[in-house]
Design a protein around this motif. Structure first.
Motif, short mmCIF file in Angstrom:
data_model
loop_
_atom_site.label_atom_id
_atom_site.label_comp_id
_atom_site.label_asym_id
_atom_site.label_seq_id
_atom_site.Cartn_x
_atom_site.Cartn_y
_atom_site.Cartn_z
N MET A 1 48.84 21.91 75.34
CA MET A 1 49.57 22.90 74.56
C MET A 1 48.57 23.66 73.68
SD MET A 1 52.81 22.16 72.27
CE MET A 1 53.88 23.42 71.85
N GLU A 2 48.75 24.98 73.57
CA GLU A 2 47.85 25.81 72.78
C GLU A 2 48.52 26.28 71.51
OE1 GLU A 2 45.22 28.87 73.90
OE2 GLU A 2 44.93 27.90 75.83
N LEU A 3 47.70 26.47 70.49
CA LEU A 3 48.20 27.01 69.23
C LEU A 3 48.50 28.49 69.38
CD1 LEU A 3 45.79 25.47 66.59
CD2 LEU A 3 48.20 24.99 66.87
N ASN A 4 49.52 28.93 68.74
CA ASN A 4 49.84 30.35 68.68
C ASN A 4 49.42 30.83 67.28
OD1 ASN A 4 50.80 32.88 69.04
ND2 ASN A 4 52.97 32.31 68.92
N LEU A 5 48.33 31.61 67.22
CA LEU A 5 47.78 32.04 65.93
C LEU A 5 47.76 33.55 65.83
CD1 LEU A 5 44.69 29.66 65.76
CD2 LEU A 5 46.89 29.37 64.62
N ASN A 6 48.00 34.05 64.64
CA ASN A 6 47.83 35.47 64.34
C ASN A 6 46.58 35.62 63.50
OD1 ASN A 6 50.21 36.32 65.58
ND2 ASN A 6 51.42 35.90 63.73
N PHE A 7 45.57 36.30 64.04
CA PHE A 7 44.32 36.48 63.33
C PHE A 7 44.34 37.75 62.51
CE2 PHE A 7 43.13 33.51 66.61
CZ PHE A 7 42.31 32.64 65.92
N ILE A 8 43.72 37.66 61.37
CA ILE A 8 43.58 38.79 60.45
C ILE A 8 42.15 39.27 60.53
CG2 ILE A 8 43.66 39.49 58.03
CD1 ILE A 8 45.71 37.22 57.62
N ASP A 9 41.96 40.59 60.61
CA ASP A 9 40.63 41.15 60.66
C ASP A 9 39.98 41.02 59.28
OD1 ASP A 9 38.29 42.54 60.94
OD2 ASP A 9 39.21 44.34 61.79
N ALA A 10 39.11 40.08 59.12
CA ALA A 10 38.44 39.83 57.84
C ALA A 10 37.14 40.61 57.71
CB ALA A 10 38.17 38.33 57.68
N SER A 11 36.79 41.39 58.73
CA SER A 11 35.52 42.12 58.68
C SER A 11 35.66 43.43 57.92
CB SER A 11 35.03 42.42 60.10
OG SER A 11 35.92 43.32 60.75
N GLU A 12 36.86 43.91 57.70
CA GLU A 12 37.07 45.18 57.02
C GLU A 12 37.25 45.00 55.53
OE1 GLU A 12 40.20 47.45 58.74
OE2 GLU A 12 39.47 47.14 60.78
N ASN A 13 37.05 46.12 54.83
CA ASN A 13 37.35 46.23 53.41
C ASN A 13 36.61 45.19 52.56
OD1 ASN A 13 38.35 47.32 51.14
ND2 ASN A 13 40.44 46.57 51.39
N HIS A 14 35.32 45.19 52.67
CA HIS A 14 34.51 44.34 51.81
C HIS A 14 34.19 45.03 50.49
CE1 HIS A 14 33.93 41.23 54.79
NE2 HIS A 14 33.61 42.15 55.67
N GLU A 15 34.67 46.26 50.35
CA GLU A 15 34.35 47.03 49.16
C GLU A 15 34.99 46.38 47.93
OE1 GLU A 15 34.20 49.65 52.65
OE2 GLU A 15 35.83 48.48 51.85
N LYS A 16 34.28 46.52 46.85
CA LYS A 16 34.78 46.06 45.56
C LYS A 16 34.80 47.29 44.66
CE LYS A 16 33.01 41.40 46.03
NZ LYS A 16 32.16 40.36 45.49
N TYR A 17 35.96 47.88 44.52
CA TYR A 17 36.10 49.09 43.72
C TYR A 17 36.21 48.68 42.26
CZ TYR A 17 37.53 50.53 48.41
OH TYR A 17 37.59 50.73 49.76
N ARG A 18 35.17 48.98 41.49
CA ARG A 18 35.13 48.53 40.10
C ARG A 18 34.69 49.63 39.16
NH1 ARG A 18 32.16 42.68 40.78
NH2 ARG A 18 33.77 41.77 42.11
N ALA A 19 35.08 49.44 37.91
CA ALA A 19 34.65 50.33 36.84
C ALA A 19 34.49 49.48 35.59
CB ALA A 19 35.67 51.43 36.60
N SER A 20 33.68 49.96 34.67
CA SER A 20 33.51 49.24 33.41
C SER A 20 33.26 50.24 32.28
CB SER A 20 32.36 48.24 33.49
OG SER A 20 31.13 48.89 33.73
N ILE A 21 33.66 49.82 31.08
CA ILE A 21 33.41 50.62 29.89
C ILE A 21 32.05 50.20 29.35
CG2 ILE A 21 34.17 51.22 27.58
CD1 ILE A 21 36.20 52.13 29.59
N HIS A 22 31.13 51.13 29.24
CA HIS A 22 29.80 50.86 28.73
C HIS A 22 29.82 50.85 27.20
CE1 HIS A 22 27.89 52.60 32.66
NE2 HIS A 22 28.96 51.87 32.89
N LEU A 23 28.79 50.32 26.62
CA LEU A 23 28.66 50.29 25.16
C LEU A 23 28.74 51.67 24.54
CD1 LEU A 23 25.88 47.72 24.18
CD2 LEU A 23 28.07 48.04 23.06
N THR A 24 28.37 52.68 25.30
CA THR A 24 28.37 54.06 24.82
C THR A 24 29.75 54.71 24.92
OG1 THR A 24 27.74 54.79 27.01
CG2 THR A 24 25.95 54.39 25.44
#
Length: 142
Positions: A1-24
């Motif tokens: 018997m085989e497993l029935n799996l749904n795979f998620i594409d983990a190769s996409e969207n590695h971006e980390k969209y970030r912002a920060s308030i500087h001391l200035t």
């Protein structure tokens, strides 16, 4: 018997969209956020908050134009872009000089008056220490 799996594409969207308030008081964006927002030196953004909240946990940026006197101009330093917001932060009594403020950036699904909206959700805030004084530019680069 085989497993029935749904795979998620983990190769996409590695971006980390970030912002920060500087001391200035500058709101700086990392390269991923620069790309997401397609930032350039000829863009302007209106800065907004939800009226029912008095905290600084969520910022809305709405693209505007040079003709809008209430909009902040996008500035560039090296490869990075930022908005000068010290005057806004001071008026709102945001303690950005002693507290390090970092945000996750996402493009909203809805528009405001036909314009793209970017939501900056606070991801962390810590007391600044001496080593933080030059770290904002490094944080924005992550």
């Amino acid at each position: 018997m085989e497993l029935n799996l749904n795979f998620i594409d983990a190769s996409e969207n590695h971006e980390k969209y970030r912002a920060s308030i500087h001391l200035t008081g500058k709101l700086g964006f990392n390269m991923d956020a620069n790309n997401l927002m397609e930032l350039s030196g000829d863009k302007y953004y209106k800065v907004a908050f939800e009226p029912q909240t008095s905290n600084f946990n969520r910022i809305y940026l709405v693209e505007s134009s040079k003709d809008d006197p209430t909009a902040a101009k996008v500035n560039k330093a090296g490869q990075y872009y930022f908005l000068k917001l010290a005057h806004v932060l001071n008026r709102l009594k945001v303690d950005y000089k002693t507290v390090s403020l970092r945000f996750l950036v996402e493009k909203a699904e809805l528009k405001y008056q036909g314009q793209d909206v970017y939501i900056l959700e606070r991801s962390s805030s810590n007391k600044r220490d001496k080593k933080d004084e030059g770290a904002d530019e490094i944080d924005a680069a992550e």
